[in-house]
Design a protein around this motif. Structure first.
Motif, PDB file in Angstrom:
ATOM      1  N   LYS A 202       0.927  -1.183   0.005  1.00  0.00           N
ATOM      2  CA  LYS A 202       0.120   0.141   0.075  1.00  0.00           C
ATOM      3  C   LYS A 202       0.733   1.185   0.050  1.00  0.00           C
ATOM      4  CE  LYS A 202      -3.742   0.675   0.251  1.00  0.00           C
ATOM      5  NZ  LYS A 202      -4.500   0.911  -0.694  1.00  0.00           N
ATOM      6  N   ALA A 203       2.091   1.330   0.652  1.00  0.00           N
ATOM      7  CA  ALA A 203       3.010   2.313   0.748  1.00  0.00           C
ATOM      8  C   ALA A 203       3.280   2.589  -0.712  1.00  0.00           C
ATOM      9  CB  ALA A 203       3.979   2.053   1.556  1.00  0.00           C
ATOM     10  N   ILE A 204       3.699   1.663  -1.625  1.00  0.00           N
ATOM     11  CA  ILE A 204       4.236   1.902  -2.864  1.00  0.00           C
ATOM     12  C   ILE A 204       2.843   2.440  -3.698  1.00  0.00           C
ATOM     13  CG2 ILE A 204       5.019   0.833  -5.025  1.00  0.00           C
ATOM     14  CD1 ILE A 204       6.373  -1.315  -3.123  1.00  0.00           C
ATOM     15  N   TYR A 205       1.704   1.836  -3.904  1.00  0.00           N
ATOM     16  CA  TYR A 205       0.964   1.829  -4.731  1.00  0.00           C
ATOM     17  C   TYR A 205      -0.179   3.199  -4.298  1.00  0.00           C
ATOM     18  CZ  TYR A 205       2.879  -1.992  -7.377  1.00  0.00           C
ATOM     19  OH  TYR A 205       3.899  -2.590  -8.055  1.00  0.00           O
ATOM     20  N   SER A 206       0.007   3.590  -3.020  1.00  0.00           N
ATOM     21  CA  SER A 206      -1.181   4.468  -2.755  1.00  0.00           C
ATOM     22  C   SER A 206      -1.126   5.719  -3.285  1.00  0.00           C
ATOM     23  CB  SER A 206      -0.809   4.849  -1.387  1.00  0.00           C
ATOM     24  OG  SER A 206      -1.078   3.971  -0.267  1.00  0.00           O
ATOM     25  N   GLY A 207      -2.391   6.048  -3.986  1.00  0.00           N
ATOM     26  CA  GLY A 207      -2.530   7.171  -4.894  1.00  0.00           C
ATOM     27  C   GLY A 207      -1.848   6.848  -6.260  1.00  0.00           C
ATOM     28  N   THR A 208      -1.946   5.574  -6.613  1.00  0.00           N
ATOM     29  CA  THR A 208      -1.754   5.134  -8.015  1.00  0.00           C
ATOM     30  C   THR A 208      -2.758   4.073  -8.409  1.00  0.00           C
ATOM     31  OG1 THR A 208       0.661   5.351  -7.580  1.00  0.00           O
ATOM     32  CG2 THR A 208      -0.039   4.040  -9.733  1.00  0.00           C
ATOM     33  N   TYR A 209      -3.293   4.096  -9.567  1.00  0.00           N
ATOM     34  CA  TYR A 209      -4.268   3.262 -10.019  1.00  0.00           C
ATOM     35  C   TYR A 209      -3.719   2.299 -11.003  1.00  0.00           C
ATOM     36  CZ  TYR A 209      -8.520   1.338 -11.815  1.00  0.00           C
ATOM     37  OH  TYR A 209      -9.431   0.417 -12.268  1.00  0.00           O
ATOM     38  N   ILE A 210      -3.700   1.069 -10.924  1.00  0.00           N
ATOM     39  CA  ILE A 210      -3.029   0.135 -12.161  1.00  0.00           C
ATOM     40  C   ILE A 210      -4.214  -0.759 -12.397  1.00  0.00           C
ATOM     41  CG2 ILE A 210      -0.549   0.395 -11.784  1.00  0.00           C
ATOM     42  CD1 ILE A 210      -0.681  -1.747  -9.718  1.00  0.00           C
ATOM     43  N   TYR A 211      -4.961  -0.016 -13.235  1.00  0.00           N
ATOM     44  CA  TYR A 211      -6.205  -0.983 -13.879  1.00  0.00           C
ATOM     45  C   TYR A 211      -6.833  -2.040 -12.825  1.00  0.00           C
ATOM     46  CZ  TYR A 211      -2.230  -4.024 -15.056  1.00  0.00           C
ATOM     47  OH  TYR A 211      -1.139  -4.978 -15.170  1.00  0.00           O
ATOM     48  N   GLY A 212      -6.848  -1.723 -11.767  1.00  0.00           N
ATOM     49  CA  GLY A 212      -7.607  -2.733 -10.796  1.00  0.00           C
ATOM     50  C   GLY A 212      -7.022  -3.896 -10.174  1.00  0.00           C
ATOM     51  N   ILE A 213      -5.679  -4.272 -10.531  1.00  0.00           N
ATOM     52  CA  ILE A 213      -5.106  -5.407 -10.209  1.00  0.00           C
ATOM     53  C   ILE A 213      -4.511  -5.197  -8.684  1.00  0.00           C
ATOM     54  CG2 ILE A 213      -2.715  -4.698 -11.200  1.00  0.00           C
ATOM     55  CD1 ILE A 213      -2.179  -7.713 -11.468  1.00  0.00           C
ATOM     56  N   ASP A 214      -4.253  -3.747  -8.411  1.00  0.00           N
ATOM     57  CA  ASP A 214      -4.076  -3.357  -7.056  1.00  0.00           C
ATOM     58  C   ASP A 214      -4.908  -3.824  -6.061  1.00  0.00           C
ATOM     59  OD1 ASP A 214      -5.215  -1.482  -8.291  1.00  0.00           O
ATOM     60  OD2 ASP A 214      -4.478   0.209  -7.158  1.00  0.00           O
ATOM     61  N   GLY A 215      -6.236  -3.513  -6.279  1.00  0.00           N
ATOM     62  CA  GLY A 215      -7.328  -3.869  -5.746  1.00  0.00           C
ATOM     63  C   GLY A 215      -7.354  -5.327  -5.230  1.00  0.00           C
ATOM     64  N   PHE A 216      -7.162  -6.081  -6.244  1.00  0.00           N
ATOM     65  CA  PHE A 216      -7.451  -7.441  -6.049  1.00  0.00           C
ATOM     66  C   PHE A 216      -6.201  -8.060  -5.162  1.00  0.00           C
ATOM     67  CE2 PHE A 216     -10.070  -7.405  -9.772  1.00  0.00           C
ATOM     68  CZ  PHE A 216     -11.306  -8.104  -9.264  1.00  0.00           C
ATOM     69  N   MET A 217      -5.029  -7.519  -5.352  1.00  0.00           N
ATOM     70  CA  MET A 217      -3.695  -8.019  -4.628  1.00  0.00           C
ATOM     71  C   MET A 217      -3.986  -7.578  -3.089  1.00  0.00           C
ATOM     72  SD  MET A 217      -0.428  -7.543  -7.322  1.00  0.00           S
ATOM     73  CE  MET A 217      -0.380  -8.797  -8.474  1.00  0.00           C
ATOM     74  N   VAL A 218      -4.367  -6.472  -2.869  1.00  0.00           N
ATOM     75  CA  VAL A 218      -4.724  -5.757  -1.558  1.00  0.00           C
ATOM     76  C   VAL A 218      -5.754  -6.687  -1.105  1.00  0.00           C
ATOM     77  CG1 VAL A 218      -5.471  -3.935  -0.036  1.00  0.00           C
ATOM     78  CG2 VAL A 218      -4.033  -3.497  -1.771  1.00  0.00           C
ATOM     79  N   THR A 219      -6.776  -7.129  -1.771  1.00  0.00           N
ATOM     80  CA  THR A 219      -7.726  -7.957  -0.976  1.00  0.00           C
ATOM     81  C   THR A 219      -7.176  -9.408  -0.516  1.00  0.00           C
ATOM     82  OG1 THR A 219      -9.405  -6.869  -2.549  1.00  0.00           O
ATOM     83  CG2 THR A 219     -10.076  -9.087  -1.657  1.00  0.00           C
ATOM     84  N   SER A 220      -6.354  -9.869  -1.667  1.00  0.00           N
ATOM     85  CA  SER A 220      -5.798 -11.314  -1.412  1.00  0.00           C
ATOM     86  C   SER A 220      -4.850 -11.094  -0.123  1.00  0.00           C
ATOM     87  CB  SER A 220      -4.939 -11.616  -2.712  1.00  0.00           C
ATOM     88  OG  SER A 220      -5.706 -11.577  -3.695  1.00  0.00           O
ATOM     89  N   LEU A 221      -3.987 -10.176   0.035  1.00  0.00           N
ATOM     90  CA  LEU A 221      -3.028  -9.781   1.159  1.00  0.00           C
ATOM     91  C   LEU A 221      -4.179  -9.708   2.514  1.00  0.00           C
ATOM     92  CD1 LEU A 221      -0.545  -7.625  -0.063  1.00  0.00           C
ATOM     93  CD2 LEU A 221      -0.343 -10.169   0.163  1.00  0.00           C
ATOM     94  N   PHE A 222      -5.224  -9.312   2.356  1.00  0.00           N
ATOM     95  CA  PHE A 222      -5.984  -8.993   3.435  1.00  0.00           C
ATOM     96  C   PHE A 222      -6.750 -10.622   3.961  1.00  0.00           C
ATOM     97  CE2 PHE A 222     -10.419  -8.481   5.069  1.00  0.00           C
ATOM     98  CZ  PHE A 222     -10.288  -8.031   6.461  1.00  0.00           C
ATOM     99  N   TYR A 223      -7.197 -11.087   2.860  1.00  0.00           N
ATOM    100  CA  TYR A 223      -7.535 -12.649   3.191  1.00  0.00           C
ATOM    101  C   TYR A 223      -6.372 -13.507   3.883  1.00  0.00           C
ATOM    102  CZ  TYR A 223     -11.913 -11.688   0.812  1.00  0.00           C
ATOM    103  OH  TYR A 223     -13.447 -11.544   0.496  1.00  0.00           O
ATOM    104  N   LEU A 224      -5.148 -13.211   3.292  1.00  0.00           N
ATOM    105  CA  LEU A 224      -4.062 -13.885   4.001  1.00  0.00           C
ATOM    106  C   LEU A 224      -3.883 -13.730   5.408  1.00  0.00           C
ATOM    107  CD1 LEU A 224      -1.826 -14.206   0.910  1.00  0.00           C
ATOM    108  CD2 LEU A 224      -3.059 -16.085   1.667  1.00  0.00           C
ATOM    109  N   ILE A 225      -3.949 -12.441   5.645  1.00  0.00           N
ATOM    110  CA  ILE A 225      -4.080 -11.888   7.087  1.00  0.00           C
ATOM    111  C   ILE A 225      -4.981 -12.958   8.019  1.00  0.00           C
ATOM    112  CG2 ILE A 225      -4.078 -10.199   8.857  1.00  0.00           C
ATOM    113  CD1 ILE A 225      -3.238  -8.211   6.480  1.00  0.00           C
ATOM    114  N   ILE A 226      -6.303 -12.977   7.678  1.00  0.00           N
ATOM    115  CA  ILE A 226      -7.399 -13.426   8.410  1.00  0.00           C
ATOM    116  C   ILE A 226      -7.407 -14.885   8.325  1.00  0.00           C
ATOM    117  CG2 ILE A 226      -8.625 -11.194   8.202  1.00  0.00           C
ATOM    118  CD1 ILE A 226     -10.611 -12.243   6.233  1.00  0.00           C
ATOM    119  N   PHE A 227      -6.898 -15.361   7.223  1.00  0.00           N
ATOM    120  CA  PHE A 227      -7.161 -16.876   6.932  1.00  0.00           C
ATOM    121  C   PHE A 227      -5.861 -17.415   7.869  1.00  0.00           C
ATOM    122  CE2 PHE A 227      -9.200 -17.247   2.474  1.00  0.00           C
ATOM    123  CZ  PHE A 227     -10.134 -16.351   2.921  1.00  0.00           C
TER     124      PHE A 227
END
Length: 327
Positions: A124-149
């Motif tokens: 998030k520190a790298i890509y905050s304020g940067t939009y890269i056609y949606g893949i950033d959102g899916f990667m952040v979501t994946s990392l969030f799931y890996l935290i709670i899983f």
């Protein structure tokens, strides 16, 4: 058994029946996510400072204009260390090295939850304020799931360290359902939003997409023949609408699951090839394979056989006769 009890039983079975993969889908999800982020980082590492540095292509003050006050950006980290006399290049190299370290730790399952948290914060520190056609959102979501899983419970170094950790009472089916519902909602709302306009119904959206300046750079196909055969564009547009909107229904039906899964994968192959959205397309394919394709457990990780040299040798007892002792 009355109707209400039957419904209750089916719901309980759906959410809590033991997962056939024995948690392997979580390990596959953890390793795959780490690999994708690492490859994505390696693809831009030579231009890292130009993309995210203070003197980058996009001025950092413009990027931070879209930044939440609760989030720390990479340029803020650079500014912080510059106040102590540490140059931007040193900070950048140290940041990349730290990021790669936690990615590898997450990949191999070392201090898994902490590694997932650190990877998410650094990403998030790298890509905050940067939009890269949606893949950033899916990667952040994946990392969030890996935290709670329970990501470190399967095929990980953590599992080798904590061998006495009980996994018998750990039901991972609910985690799998959460991922499956997420994928279904993504496709359903993507298809629903496309239906709101006319461009996907008449194929105009397909025509515009394949003629973007950044698209079709691999094969450089001449698509002008589609102008005279517009029905092909219409069929393609309708196909996308059907695949995405009805995904939430037909992916759950055993007889149609493979058809819809392979159709979705084919759609993303086309997106990757003709729109040059390689990472986005492959990452969406990875999500689909994780939640709806993997049905068998992976072989359990066993690295102890590589450390035979350090094991204490067992001396086999020998039978000693009375004659041998007297001689």
């Amino acid at each position: 058994m009355n109707t209400l009890q039957l419904i209750k039983s089916k719901i309980h079975t759906f959410f809590f029946k033991e997962d056939n993969t024995k948690g392997s889908f979580i390990a596959f999800f953890r390793i795959g996510t780490s690999v994708f982020i690492l490859i994505h980082l390696m693809s831009i590492i030579l231009d890292f400072s130009k993309l995210f540095g203070k003197q980058g292509i996009i001025p950092h003050d413009i990027r931070e204009f879209f930044l939440s006050n609760q989030m720390i950006s990479f340029t803020q980290i650079i500014t912080f260390f510059e106040s102590y006399g540490i140059s931007e290049s040193v900070t950048t190299n140290g940041f990349i090295g730290t990021f790669i370290f936690f990615l590898l730790a997450l990949m191999f399952g070392l201090c898994t939850r902490f590694s997932a948290i650190m990877t998410l914060l650094l990403y998030k520190a790298i890509y905050s304020g940067t939009y890269i056609y949606g893949i950033d959102g899916f990667m952040v979501t994946s990392l969030f799931y890996l935290i709670i899983f329970p990501s470190g419970y399967f095929h990980s170094i953590d599992n080798l360290i904590f061998k006495k950790r009980d996994r018998n009472n750990l039901n991972v089916t609910l985690f799998k359902r959460l991922l499956q519902f997420n994928v279904c909602m993504v496709y359903f709302y993507a298809g629903l939003s496309k239906m709101m306009g006319i461009t996907w119904w008449n194929g105009e959206a397909i025509w515009k997409s394949i003629h973007l300046w950044s698209a079709n750079s691999i094969f450089n196909i001449d698509f002008t023949f589609l102008a005279e055969n517009s029905y092909i564009l219409t069929v393609m547009g309708w196909s996308v609408l059907l695949i995405e909107t009805l995904y939430v229904i037909f992916i759950w039906i055993p007889k149609t699951r493979k058809i819809w899964l392979y159709s979705t994968l084919a759609m993303h192959v086309g997106i990757g090839i003709f729109l040059d959205l390689y990472f986005f397309a492959s990452f969406m394919m990875f999500w689909n394979v994780t939640v709806f394709y993997i049905s068998e457990p992976m072989p359990e990780l066993n690295i102890s056989k590589y450390f035979v040299f350090f094991k204490r040798r067992k001396v086999q007892p020998q039978n000693v006769t009375l004659e041998a002792l007297n001689s």
